[in-house]
Design a protein around this motif. Sequence first.
Motif, short mmCIF file in Angstrom:
data_model
loop_
_atom_site.label_atom_id
_atom_site.label_comp_id
_atom_site.label_asym_id
_atom_site.label_seq_id
_atom_site.Cartn_x
_atom_site.Cartn_y
_atom_site.Cartn_z
N LEU A 1 -1.98 11.96 4.19
CA LEU A 1 -0.72 11.15 4.47
C LEU A 1 0.67 11.98 4.30
O LEU A 1 0.68 12.43 3.10
CB LEU A 1 -0.98 9.95 3.81
CG LEU A 1 0.13 8.55 4.07
CD1 LEU A 1 0.00 8.17 5.40
CD2 LEU A 1 -0.09 7.61 2.93
N ILE A 2 1.60 11.62 5.00
CA ILE A 2 3.09 11.81 4.55
C ILE A 2 3.86 10.66 4.82
O ILE A 2 3.52 9.76 5.74
CB ILE A 2 3.51 13.15 5.60
CG1 ILE A 2 2.83 14.36 5.68
CG2 ILE A 2 4.88 13.10 5.15
CD1 ILE A 2 3.00 15.35 6.62
N LEU A 3 4.43 10.10 3.88
CA LEU A 3 5.09 8.75 3.82
C LEU A 3 6.85 9.33 3.43
O LEU A 3 6.99 9.86 2.54
CB LEU A 3 4.65 7.91 2.64
CG LEU A 3 5.43 6.64 2.59
CD1 LEU A 3 4.33 5.60 2.29
CD2 LEU A 3 6.53 6.66 1.52
N ARG A 4 7.55 8.84 4.49
CA ARG A 4 9.16 9.20 4.28
C ARG A 4 9.79 7.79 4.04
O ARG A 4 9.45 6.80 4.85
CB ARG A 4 9.57 10.14 5.45
CG ARG A 4 9.00 11.25 5.68
CD ARG A 4 9.75 12.08 6.84
NE ARG A 4 9.11 13.27 7.02
CZ ARG A 4 7.97 13.54 7.77
NH1 ARG A 4 7.42 12.67 8.30
NH2 ARG A 4 7.62 14.86 7.75
N LEU A 5 10.60 7.90 3.06
CA LEU A 5 11.52 6.71 3.08
C LEU A 5 13.14 7.21 3.26
O LEU A 5 13.45 8.34 3.17
CB LEU A 5 11.82 6.35 1.36
CG LEU A 5 10.08 6.00 0.82
CD1 LEU A 5 10.43 5.88 -0.80
CD2 LEU A 5 9.76 4.72 1.56
N HIS B 1 0.69 -1.28 -0.11
CA HIS B 1 0.03 0.09 -0.21
C HIS B 1 0.73 1.36 -0.15
O HIS B 1 0.32 2.37 -0.52
CB HIS B 1 -1.04 0.06 1.00
CG HIS B 1 -0.58 0.07 2.66
ND1 HIS B 1 0.19 -0.91 2.93
CD2 HIS B 1 -0.24 1.08 3.47
CE1 HIS B 1 0.31 -0.75 4.58
NE2 HIS B 1 0.32 0.52 4.39
N HIS B 2 2.18 1.19 0.60
CA HIS B 2 3.05 2.36 0.41
C HIS B 2 3.31 2.45 -1.05
O HIS B 2 3.48 3.55 -1.65
CB HIS B 2 4.44 2.27 1.39
CG HIS B 2 4.01 1.93 2.69
ND1 HIS B 2 4.87 1.09 3.35
CD2 HIS B 2 3.24 2.53 3.49
CE1 HIS B 2 4.49 1.03 4.53
NE2 HIS B 2 3.49 2.01 4.88
N VAL C 1 9.93 2.56 -7.67
CA VAL C 1 9.99 1.56 -6.28
C VAL C 1 10.31 0.27 -7.25
O VAL C 1 9.51 -0.39 -7.90
CB VAL C 1 8.77 1.33 -5.58
CG1 VAL C 1 8.91 0.30 -4.56
CG2 VAL C 1 8.15 2.81 -5.05
N PHE C 2 11.67 -0.29 -7.15
CA PHE C 2 12.09 -1.34 -7.82
C PHE C 2 11.72 -2.73 -6.99
O PHE C 2 11.74 -3.73 -7.14
CB PHE C 2 13.50 -1.55 -8.03
CG PHE C 2 13.82 -0.52 -9.18
CD1 PHE C 2 13.15 -0.53 -10.22
CD2 PHE C 2 14.86 0.62 -8.92
CE1 PHE C 2 13.51 0.60 -11.31
CE2 PHE C 2 15.15 1.63 -9.90
CZ PHE C 2 14.21 1.44 -11.03
N SER C 3 11.78 -2.56 -5.45
CA SER C 3 11.53 -3.68 -4.65
C SER C 3 11.08 -2.96 -3.07
O SER C 3 11.05 -1.78 -3.16
CB SER C 3 12.82 -4.41 -4.22
OG SER C 3 13.96 -3.96 -3.53
N ASP C 4 10.92 -3.82 -2.22
CA ASP C 4 10.53 -3.54 -0.91
C ASP C 4 11.45 -2.74 0.00
O ASP C 4 11.14 -1.90 0.56
CB ASP C 4 9.96 -4.54 -0.21
CG ASP C 4 10.86 -5.59 0.27
OD1 ASP C 4 11.93 -5.66 -0.17
OD2 ASP C 4 10.38 -6.53 1.17
N ASN C 5 12.69 -2.75 -0.57
CA ASN C 5 13.78 -1.92 0.00
C ASN C 5 14.77 -1.17 -1.00
O ASN C 5 15.90 -0.53 -0.75
CB ASN C 5 14.69 -2.59 0.69
CG ASN C 5 14.05 -3.16 2.13
OD1 ASN C 5 13.66 -4.30 2.02
ND2 ASN C 5 13.83 -2.59 3.02
N ARG C 6 14.52 -0.99 -2.20
CA ARG C 6 14.96 -0.14 -3.30
C ARG C 6 14.51 0.70 -4.05
O ARG C 6 13.23 0.21 -4.59
CB ARG C 6 15.96 -1.29 -4.27
CG ARG C 6 16.63 -0.33 -5.59
CD ARG C 6 17.81 -1.29 -5.81
NE ARG C 6 18.99 -1.13 -5.19
CZ ARG C 6 20.29 -1.34 -5.28
NH1 ARG C 6 20.71 -1.74 -6.46
NH2 ARG C 6 21.32 -1.48 -4.30
#
Length: 184
Positions: A87-91, A11-12, A47-52
């Motif tokens: 919503l605010i989303l930070r990576l 969902h992110h 977004v390439f993966s859940d961490n990249r």
Amino acid sequence: MGKFFDNILAHHKEFIEKQRMFFVATAPLTAEGHVNLSPKGMDSFRVFSDNRVAYMDIVGSGNETSAHILENGRITFMFCAYEGPPLILRLYGKGYTVLPGDSEWPELSSHFKLMLSTRQIIVADIDMVQTSCGFGIPYYTYTGERDHAGKWAANKGEEGLEIYKAEKNLVSIDGLPTALLKVS
């Protein structure tokens, strides 16, 4: 109250992909150095993966992100909801610069619609995701992309862009080298 996650959840990713604008923040290690915060748009984030993740970066008046991540890797992205639920989303993560000619360039660049003004791709490995309420973010209506960057780049031409990058993009405002300085 903010919530923290170890990776980008489905969902992110869905939220990120709907956003037309995001912000990237970096900073040098020195306390006297300047924090950089830049808005980005133009369908340039993936977004390439859940961490990249990565974004296509175009030629600009400076190259702070590249300098800062070359020095210390730290990078933060922020996405805000301007429509729908707040919503605010930070990576948060560690980033690096990929330039045309680097071994990763062919694969990474295939995920973007490259432009004459494409300077580099910034890649980040994300170690923390934060969501927060976003109650203070106003509603905005997206009406389209500006065409100034494309026109500016076309007016400069390939040779003019290389000259501009050599003049404006090799070091940060604090004198730190960027990834472009390594290849010049």
